[in-house]
Design a protein around this motif. Structure first.
Motif, PDB file in Angstrom:
ATOM      1  N   PRO A  31      53.779  68.401  21.422  1.00  0.00           N
ATOM      2  CA  PRO A  31      53.312  67.474  20.394  1.00  0.00           C
ATOM      3  C   PRO A  31      52.928  66.121  20.988  1.00  0.00           C
ATOM      4  N   GLY A  32      51.730  65.651  20.643  1.00  0.00           N
ATOM      5  CA  GLY A  32      51.258  64.369  21.132  1.00  0.00           C
ATOM      6  C   GLY A  32      51.028  64.345  22.630  1.00  0.00           C
ATOM      7  N   ARG A  33      50.826  65.505  23.250  1.00  0.00           N
ATOM      8  CA  ARG A  33      50.711  65.614  24.711  1.00  0.00           C
ATOM      9  C   ARG A  33      49.376  66.240  25.103  1.00  0.00           C
ATOM     10  N   ILE A  34      49.159  66.309  26.402  1.00  0.00           N
ATOM     11  CA  ILE A  34      48.024  67.027  26.946  1.00  0.00           C
ATOM     12  C   ILE A  34      48.540  68.044  27.952  1.00  0.00           C
ATOM     13  N   ARG A  35      47.703  69.032  28.262  1.00  0.00           N
ATOM     14  CA  ARG A  35      48.060  70.042  29.270  1.00  0.00           C
ATOM     15  C   ARG A  35      46.835  70.254  30.136  1.00  0.00           C
ATOM     16  N   THR A  36      46.996  70.230  31.444  1.00  0.00           N
ATOM     17  CA  THR A  36      45.868  70.408  32.350  1.00  0.00           C
ATOM     18  C   THR A  36      45.966  71.754  33.058  1.00  0.00           C
ATOM     19  N   LEU A  37      44.811  72.360  33.266  1.00  0.00           N
ATOM     20  CA  LEU A  37      44.709  73.625  33.987  1.00  0.00           C
ATOM     21  C   LEU A  37      43.628  73.453  35.049  1.00  0.00           C
ATOM     22  N   ASP A  38      43.913  73.877  36.276  1.00  0.00           N
ATOM     23  CA  ASP A  38      42.974  73.717  37.378  1.00  0.00           C
ATOM     24  C   ASP A  38      41.937  74.826  37.404  1.00  0.00           C
ATOM     25  N   ILE A  39      40.706  74.450  37.749  1.00  0.00           N
ATOM     26  CA  ILE A  39      39.619  75.402  37.943  1.00  0.00           C
ATOM     27  C   ILE A  39      38.939  75.041  39.260  1.00  0.00           C
ATOM     28  N   ALA A  40      39.049  75.918  40.241  1.00  0.00           N
ATOM     29  CA  ALA A  40      38.328  75.719  41.503  1.00  0.00           C
ATOM     30  C   ALA A  40      36.997  76.451  41.373  1.00  0.00           C
ATOM     31  N   LEU A  41      35.920  75.738  41.542  1.00  0.00           N
ATOM     32  CA  LEU A  41      34.591  76.314  41.384  1.00  0.00           C
ATOM     33  C   LEU A  41      33.851  76.223  42.718  1.00  0.00           C
ATOM     34  N   PRO A  42      34.049  77.207  43.594  1.00  0.00           N
ATOM     35  CA  PRO A  42      33.453  77.126  44.930  1.00  0.00           C
ATOM     36  C   PRO A  42      31.983  77.529  44.981  1.00  0.00           C
ATOM     37  N   VAL A  64      38.704  69.614  27.040  1.00  0.00           N
ATOM     38  CA  VAL A  64      37.806  68.763  27.817  1.00  0.00           C
ATOM     39  C   VAL A  64      37.733  69.310  29.239  1.00  0.00           C
ATOM     40  N   LEU A  65      36.520  69.388  29.783  1.00  0.00           N
ATOM     41  CA  LEU A  65      36.322  69.781  31.168  1.00  0.00           C
ATOM     42  C   LEU A  65      35.950  68.546  31.973  1.00  0.00           C
ATOM     43  N   LEU A  66      36.738  68.276  33.013  1.00  0.00           N
ATOM     44  CA  LEU A  66      36.526  67.098  33.860  1.00  0.00           C
ATOM     45  C   LEU A  66      36.600  67.496  35.327  1.00  0.00           C
ATOM     46  N   LYS A  67      35.928  66.721  36.187  1.00  0.00           N
ATOM     47  CA  LYS A  67      36.178  66.871  37.614  1.00  0.00           C
ATOM     48  C   LYS A  67      37.603  66.395  37.856  1.00  0.00           C
ATOM     49  N   GLN A  68      38.218  66.880  38.906  1.00  0.00           N
ATOM     50  CA  GLN A  68      39.617  66.544  39.168  1.00  0.00           C
ATOM     51  C   GLN A  68      39.825  65.036  39.293  1.00  0.00           C
ATOM     52  N   GLU A  69      38.894  64.344  39.971  1.00  0.00           N
ATOM     53  CA  GLU A  69      39.029  62.887  40.116  1.00  0.00           C
ATOM     54  C   GLU A  69      38.946  62.183  38.763  1.00  0.00           C
ATOM     55  N   ASP A 102      32.978  72.141  42.795  1.00  0.00           N
ATOM     56  CA  ASP A 102      34.024  71.133  42.975  1.00  0.00           C
ATOM     57  C   ASP A 102      35.304  71.675  42.344  1.00  0.00           C
ATOM     58  N   HIS A 103      36.349  70.875  42.356  1.00  0.00           N
ATOM     59  CA  HIS A 103      37.589  71.221  41.660  1.00  0.00           C
ATOM     60  C   HIS A 103      37.547  70.543  40.295  1.00  0.00           C
ATOM     61  N   TYR A 104      37.733  71.332  39.254  1.00  0.00           N
ATOM     62  CA  TYR A 104      37.670  70.835  37.888  1.00  0.00           C
ATOM     63  C   TYR A 104      39.017  71.031  37.223  1.00  0.00           C
ATOM     64  N   GLN A 105      39.231  70.292  36.144  1.00  0.00           N
ATOM     65  CA  GLN A 105      40.429  70.484  35.344  1.00  0.00           C
ATOM     66  C   GLN A 105      40.025  70.641  33.890  1.00  0.00           C
ATOM     67  N   LEU A 106      40.648  71.598  33.259  1.00  0.00           N
ATOM     68  CA  LEU A 106      40.486  71.820  31.838  1.00  0.00           C
ATOM     69  C   LEU A 106      41.669  71.146  31.167  1.00  0.00           C
ATOM     70  N   VAL A 107      41.416  70.210  30.269  1.00  0.00           N
ATOM     71  CA  VAL A 107      42.479  69.458  29.616  1.00  0.00           C
ATOM     72  C   VAL A 107      42.546  69.880  28.157  1.00  0.00           C
ATOM     73  N   LEU A 108      43.709  70.359  27.725  1.00  0.00           N
ATOM     74  CA  LEU A 108      43.956  70.659  26.319  1.00  0.00           C
ATOM     75  C   LEU A 108      44.661  69.447  25.738  1.00  0.00           C
ATOM     76  N   ASP A 109      44.019  68.803  24.788  1.00  0.00           N
ATOM     77  CA  ASP A 109      44.481  67.528  24.236  1.00  0.00           C
ATOM     78  C   ASP A 109      45.061  67.760  22.838  1.00  0.00           C
ATOM     79  N   ASN A 110      46.356  67.520  22.687  1.00  0.00           N
ATOM     80  CA  ASN A 110      47.053  67.704  21.409  1.00  0.00           C
ATOM     81  C   ASN A 110      47.597  66.369  20.897  1.00  0.00           C
TER      82      ASN A 110
END
Length: 175
Positions: A31-42, A64-69, A102-110
């Motif tokens: 609750p009220g948090r986020i969760r990140t999952l890594d995606i390596a896209l070579p 949300v899909l973001l670059k790791q940085e 690049d290395h991407y992160q998928l962020v689940l925003d709750n």
């Protein structure tokens, strides 16, 4: 929706794409948090396809899909760039082809839901094709103009023929 996008990719011709499923399971976000999952896209020619549906929880989540940085900047509260995003909803999807591997992160925003955790059925796939889209080429203006005027002329001719047939039909009824 993902199946429809995949069928369009297959119908486009060429070699069959390689589809790799990264996640196809429930993911819990506090609750009220986020969760990140890594995606390596070579691979440069890979598309990321994501669909989600809220199984349990309140008002919905955002993916949300973001670059790791950029994900690290976001977590620190700094300015960042977003590759792809959904709105806060109970279900959603996006398809995005990153410009570079690049290395991407998928962020689940709750963060909209503070009462309890949200459980999300998440499906994330990468679709790799060997075809690389080339640069966009603009059509010659004179060819474009010719095509537009020819299409308009054909449409007006069809309208004229329809009107003439309708007029003959109405005159035949009056007799």
């Amino acid at each position: 929706m993902t199946g429809l996008l995949l069928s369009f990719l297959l119908a486009g011709g060429g070699t069959a794409p390689r589809i790799m499923t990264l996640w196809d399971s429930p993911v819990t976000v506090g609750p009220g948090r986020i969760r990140t999952l890594d995606i390596a896209l070579p691979v440069n020619t890979a598309r990321i396809m994501c669909t989600y549906e809220l199984i349990r929880g309140g008002s919905g989540v955002r993916v949300v899909l973001l670059k790791q940085e950029d994900a690290e900047r976001w977590l620190r509260g700094e300015a960042h760039s977003v590759e792809a995003s959904t709105s806060f909803a109970r279900r959603g999807a996006f398809s995005h082809r990153p410009v570079e591997p690049d290395h991407y992160q998928l962020v689940l925003d709750n963060r909209m839901e503070g009462r309890g955790p949200s459980e999300v059925q998440l499906l994330v796939r990468t679709v790799e094709t060997e075809e690389v889209s080339g640069p966009v080429r603009l059509v010659d203006r004179s060819k474009g103009r010719t095509l537009v005027f020819a299409s308009m002329g054909l449409f007006l001719a069809a309208c004229g023929l329809f009107a003439a047939g309708l007029r003959r039909g109405l005159q035949g009824r009056e007799d």
